[in-house]
Enzyme design. Structure first.
Site, short mmCIF file in Angstrom:
data_model
loop_
_atom_site.label_atom_id
_atom_site.label_comp_id
_atom_site.label_asym_id
_atom_site.label_seq_id
_atom_site.Cartn_x
_atom_site.Cartn_y
_atom_site.Cartn_z
N ASP A 40 0.84 -1.21 0.00
CA ASP A 40 0.00 0.00 0.00
C ASP A 40 0.87 1.25 0.00
OD1 ASP A 40 -2.09 -1.65 0.10
OD2 ASP A 40 -2.76 -1.11 2.13
N GLU A 42 3.88 1.65 -1.21
CA GLU A 42 4.47 1.90 -2.53
C GLU A 42 3.43 2.50 -3.48
OE1 GLU A 42 7.90 -1.53 -2.94
OE2 GLU A 42 5.81 -2.16 -2.85
N PHE A 43 2.23 1.96 -3.40
CA PHE A 43 1.15 2.46 -4.26
C PHE A 43 0.89 3.94 -3.93
CE2 PHE A 43 -3.21 3.26 -5.50
CZ PHE A 43 -3.31 2.61 -6.73
N ASP A 44 0.75 4.24 -2.63
CA ASP A 44 0.47 5.62 -2.21
C ASP A 44 1.59 6.56 -2.63
OD1 ASP A 44 -1.81 4.70 -1.13
OD2 ASP A 44 -1.11 4.70 0.94
N SER A 89 -36.52 -0.48 -17.54
CA SER A 89 -36.45 -1.34 -16.36
C SER A 89 -36.97 -2.72 -16.78
CB SER A 89 -37.24 -0.76 -15.22
OG SER A 89 -38.60 -0.75 -15.56
N LEU A 90 -36.97 -3.64 -15.86
CA LEU A 90 -37.39 -5.00 -16.21
C LEU A 90 -38.72 -5.32 -15.56
CD1 LEU A 90 -34.08 -6.98 -15.60
CD2 LEU A 90 -35.05 -6.27 -17.78
N GLU A 120 -28.37 -14.38 -14.46
CA GLU A 120 -27.33 -13.69 -13.70
C GLU A 120 -27.93 -13.04 -12.47
OE1 GLU A 120 -26.15 -9.92 -16.00
OE2 GLU A 120 -27.22 -11.16 -17.45
N LYS A 122 -29.19 -10.27 -9.83
CA LYS A 122 -29.80 -8.94 -9.89
C LYS A 122 -29.21 -8.14 -8.73
CE LYS A 122 -34.29 -6.63 -10.27
NZ LYS A 122 -33.87 -5.46 -9.55
N ASP A 124 -28.31 -5.37 -6.10
CA ASP A 124 -29.18 -4.43 -5.40
C ASP A 124 -28.42 -3.13 -5.15
OD1 ASP A 124 -31.33 -3.42 -4.13
OD2 ASP A 124 -31.11 -4.59 -2.30
N ARG A 143 -29.62 6.36 -13.62
CA ARG A 143 -30.80 5.99 -14.41
C ARG A 143 -31.83 7.13 -14.41
NH1 ARG A 143 -35.75 3.78 -13.74
NH2 ARG A 143 -36.45 2.58 -15.53
N GLU A 179 -24.59 -1.82 -12.20
CA GLU A 179 -25.12 -1.37 -10.92
C GLU A 179 -23.96 -0.98 -10.01
OE1 GLU A 179 -28.40 -1.77 -11.25
OE2 GLU A 179 -29.25 -1.74 -9.22
N TYR A 231 -23.44 -5.21 -16.26
CA TYR A 231 -24.37 -6.26 -16.71
C TYR A 231 -24.94 -6.05 -18.10
CZ TYR A 231 -27.90 -2.99 -14.85
OH TYR A 231 -28.66 -1.89 -14.58
N LYS A 320 -37.64 -11.82 -8.31
CA LYS A 320 -37.20 -11.20 -7.06
C LYS A 320 -37.33 -12.19 -5.91
CE LYS A 320 -38.07 -6.75 -6.61
NZ LYS A 320 -37.35 -5.52 -6.27
N CYS A 414 -37.99 7.79 32.20
CA CYS A 414 -36.71 7.58 31.52
C CYS A 414 -35.93 6.47 32.23
CB CYS A 414 -35.90 8.87 31.53
SG CYS A 414 -34.24 8.65 30.87
N CYS A 417 -32.67 8.23 33.91
CA CYS A 417 -32.68 9.23 34.98
C CYS A 417 -34.00 9.29 35.74
CB CYS A 417 -32.34 10.60 34.41
SG CYS A 417 -33.68 11.27 33.41
N CYS A 432 -37.08 12.18 26.77
CA CYS A 432 -36.78 12.46 28.17
C CYS A 432 -36.50 13.96 28.25
CB CYS A 432 -35.56 11.67 28.63
SG CYS A 432 -34.92 12.30 30.20
N CYS A 438 -29.66 14.08 32.42
CA CYS A 438 -29.78 12.68 31.98
C CYS A 438 -28.49 12.28 31.29
CB CYS A 438 -30.99 12.56 31.07
SG CYS A 438 -31.27 10.92 30.44
S1 IVH Z 1 -30.52 -5.81 -17.28
C1 IVH Z 1 -33.14 -3.67 -20.42
N1 IVH Z 1 -29.18 -7.11 -15.44
O1 IVH Z 1 -32.58 -4.12 -12.14
C2 IVH Z 1 -32.48 -4.51 -19.40
N2 IVH Z 1 -30.50 -5.28 -14.75
O2 IVH Z 1 -35.65 -3.18 -13.47
C3 IVH Z 1 -31.54 -3.74 -18.57
N3 IVH Z 1 -30.35 -4.79 -12.36
O3 IVH Z 1 -32.87 -0.89 -13.10
C4 IVH Z 1 -31.36 -4.29 -17.24
N4 IVH Z 1 -28.91 -6.37 -11.86
O4 IVH Z 1 -30.59 -1.52 -12.55
C5 IVH Z 1 -30.03 -6.10 -15.70
N5 IVH Z 1 -27.88 -8.31 -13.96
C6 IVH Z 1 -28.72 -7.33 -14.20
C7 IVH Z 1 -29.17 -6.47 -13.19
C8 IVH Z 1 -30.09 -5.46 -13.50
C9 IVH Z 1 -29.62 -5.37 -11.40
C10 IVH Z 1 -31.28 -3.67 -12.12
C11 IVH Z 1 -31.22 -2.60 -13.14
C12 IVH Z 1 -32.62 -2.20 -13.47
C13 IVH Z 1 -33.43 -3.12 -12.61
C14 IVH Z 1 -34.49 -3.83 -13.44
#
Ligand code: IVH
Length: 678
Positions: A40, A42-44, A89-90, A120, A122, A124, A143, A179, A231, A320, A414, A417, A432, A438
């Protein structure tokens, strides 16, 4: 640059390129391949050398330099930009039957064509789109509403898993989507630090990731240890990209993106179901949160054929996970008293395994929460853990209630106190009222006062404060400034934490140094209810000095931007209390800052350099330049890597825009400029 420095800068340029390349490589090996090739230190050292050279030769500094990973620039606002391709969105579901329907519908629509799926994780977190041209990151956008998002490029550059320059082959123009997640370990550490500083902790990693991307100070964002999981890849010319999603991600990996290895090509619904099944259980072993599985048709050439519904594509769906839920007996309820006197009931539970950790405690929020759930003594409570990682009480398992069990009755006094608790401002919480007597309130206030964002007296941690409180040396915040060296030496001997000469000197020096802390932070440090860091800043700037605040009326406080009625009342009442006024007077006598120091060309634009171009609606160009300087900013005639913003009016020359875009400099409108100056 004169001729002399130009000649001199050639070796510097070479060294800067060398360092940048090496730091990029080390960063890649560390974050993508988990390999540390240097220590670390050396990197710094290399990073510092590059930073020094960039300071010396700013015209040679690249906007994609690895020094951007450490941050240092300041976002004044996040420009709204339109997505080149909408961010869809999906469709999502919690039901396996609907996944089966999706699969059979897709098969029917594709009518005998052979194809596969990819499954794959999803992630969060927060979805962002990264634009790359000629292998260089040019823009990062959240987004937003799918059509328009916020430009968060500077903060994105601090995320080590977002490549700034791509490796090997890459399409000339494309967008990488993914993400931004906050891995559990740094999330938990950051939240603990926030609590220690008296800041509100984030409810979950997703909120924390989103908040981090909107931090004004890029250096703060850099400290957050965010991760980008890619993704999706798309471009204006799809023929330049591989024909399957799987291959696109493989390619992205070679370019230097972090693509999680947990992607699987699936042939049929059984394979999809076993992938889901596996991750529903295995997700808790991941270092970051996922909230489901995404299933996509792998052959991108079939996507057009399947088309879109109103908001989401027909070629993908998200499954989900249901939040994990268990029931466990309530053993007792503890009541915690915070620095504002707020009482929080906490359920002590029979330890239970939930989503990868043992849960022993969970908040019961307030009296209304307990009453609404109808909690009885000894009840089994349902505890859930979604993507939240913080366990939540979501209900009562009534079937397991013992006959004759009594409803929980909330404490009246409380626990610390003994004072009778009160409810204020129609709030659900109990307080309180014994502000000055307190213990946890006094200690909490002292801790807040010395915390980093307030007076920043680092050597006065919670244990020392408690010790000073116990021996009667510090009972209120002003007592800190009466401490003398002789009183400190030898204190704490019975806890084998005795204060020695040197550390007494350090402590006295730190207390002395805190007298230079700005007025707005002094105001924040007082710990007035509802007055956070930003609120204190706004109030301080509005009134300019403590005397004006002390003589203000309640309605005057409501004039301050973002100060609502409740906060205005709290500030007014705090200063109406004679004991508080006496403390402020003692702080004043000790030499703390009681006045803002924003005149003399210092202000919200401190450290920023503007190039002004075009015609403006409210100002002449000269007026706007004077205004920038009045607020602490600098004006320059030409765009360089040192420019912070190009302030663009109507009829701005196209070369200026081109140059700014090339250097990755944010272009702002007059309206956005005016918002910066408040
Ligand atoms: S594909 C058109 N792949 O889930 C397809 N989305 O509503 C584009 N998310 O807002 C999305 N992991 O942010 C895709 N492996 C993944 C994901 C992913 C998370 C989120 C994405 C999107 C929401 C789907």
């Amino acid at each position: 640059m004169d001729l002399f420095s130009e000649i001199n800068s050639a070796p510097a340029q070479k060294r800067m390129e060398e360092l940048a390349e090496e730091l990029d490589r080390l960063n890649y090996e560390y974050y993508m391949n988990d390999r540390s090739l240097v220590t670390d230190e050396e990197f710094d050292a290399m990073m510092r050398e590059l930073q020094d050279l960039e300071r010396q030769y700013p015209e040679l500094a690249s906007p994609l330099s690895p020094t951007k990973r450490v941050g240092g620039e300041v976002n004044k606002s996040f420009r709204q930009v339109e997505h080149r391709f909408p961010m869809l969105s999906l469709g999502n579901t919690y039901s396996i039957e609907e996944i089966e329907e999706f699969e059979s519908r897709t098969r029917k629509l594709l009518d005998g064509t052979s194809f596969t799926y990819t499954c794959e994780l999803k992630y969060d977190g927060v979805a962002i789109g990264l634009t790359y041209r000629h292998g260089r990151l040019v823009q990062a956008v959240t987004r937003g509403n799918g059509t328009v998002g916020d430009d968060i490029t500077l903060n994105a550059k601090t995320i080590p898993t977002i490549p700034l320059r791509l490796r090997g082959n890459y399409p000339d123009d494309f967008e990488a989507r993914g993400e931004v997640v906050y891995p559990f370990e740094p999330f938990i550490a950051m939240n603990a630090q926030r609590e220690a500083n008296g800041d509100e902790p984030f409810a979950n990693p997703r909120n924390a990731a989103s908040g981090s991307l909107k931090l004004l100070n890029t250096a703060e964002c850099a400290k957050r240890k965010l991760m980008f999981c890619m993704y999706f890849m798309m471009g204006p010319d799809e023929s330049k990209l591989p024909a399957t999603h799987f291959e696109r991600l493989e390619w992205a990996k070679q370019m230097g993106f972090k693509v999680q290895p947990y992607i699987q090509e699936c042939k049929d619904i059984d394979q999809i179901k076993s992938f889901i099944d596996h991750w529903d259980r295995a997700r808790w072993n991941l270092p970051f949160g996922i909230d489901g599985i995404v299933i996509k048709v792998n052959q991108t050439t079939l996507w057009d054929k399947l088309g879109l519904t109103a908001k989401s594509p027909r070629w993908a769906i998200a499954y989900k996970f249901k939040a994990e839920r268990v029931s466990t007996p309530l053993e007792s309820i503890s009541y915690q008293v915070g620095r504002t006197g707020k009482v929080t009931p906490v359920a002590n539970l029979q330890p239970v395994w939930l989503g990868g950790t043992t849960v022993r405690r969970a908040t019961l929020v307030n009296a209304d929460f307990i009453e609404n759930l109808g909690i009885h003594i000894g009840d089994h409570l349902f505890i859930e853990k979604g993507g939240e990682i913080i366990p939540k009480v979501v209900g009562v398992d009534k079937e397991k209630r013992l006959p004759g069990a009594m409803p929980v009755s909330y404490i009246q006094r409380c626990p610390e106190c003994g004072a009778t608790l009160v409810r204020i401002n129609g709030e659900a919480g109990h307080y309180c009222p014994n502000v000055d007597g307190c213990r946890p309130q006094i200690l909490g206030r002292l801790e807040h006062f010395v915390s980093r964002k307030a007076m920043n007296i680092e050597s006065l941690g919670p244990e020392r404060l408690e010790m000073l409180y116990n021996v009667g040396l510090v009972r209120d915040i002003a007592d800190i400034y009466d401490l003398r060296r002789e009183q400190l030496i030898g204190l704490g001997a019975e806890q084998s934490a005795s204060i020695q000469d040197k550390s007494a000197d350090n402590l006295i020096a730190a207390i002395e140094a805190s007298k230079q802390v700005s007025f707005e932070r002094v105001l924040f440090a007082l710990g007035i209810r509802y007055v956070g860091e930003v609120g204190a800043k706004k109030v301080a700037r509005f009134f300019g000095e403590m005397d004006a605040i002390m003589s203000a009326r309640e309605e005057d406080f409501s004039q301050v931007e973002d100060v609502g009625e409740v906060t205005a009342k709290a500030i007014y009442e705090w200063f109406a209390d004679m004991r508080h006024r006496a403390i402020v007077e003692r702080l004043r006598a000790a030499g703390l800052q009681m006045k803002g120091q924003w005149t003399n060309n210092s202000g919200p634009l401190d450290g920023l350099t503007f190039v002004v171009s075009g015609v403006f609606e409210h100002y002449s160009r000269e007026e706007i330049k004077a205004d920038i300087e009045k607020h602490g900013g600098k004006v320059s005639g030409s765009i360089s890597s040192r420019t912070s913003y190009l302030l663009a009016g109507d009829k701005m020359g196209p070369e200026k825009r081109k140059k700014a875009e090339k250097l990755g400099i944010t272009i702002i409108t007059e309206k956005e400029y005016l918002e910066m100056c408040v």
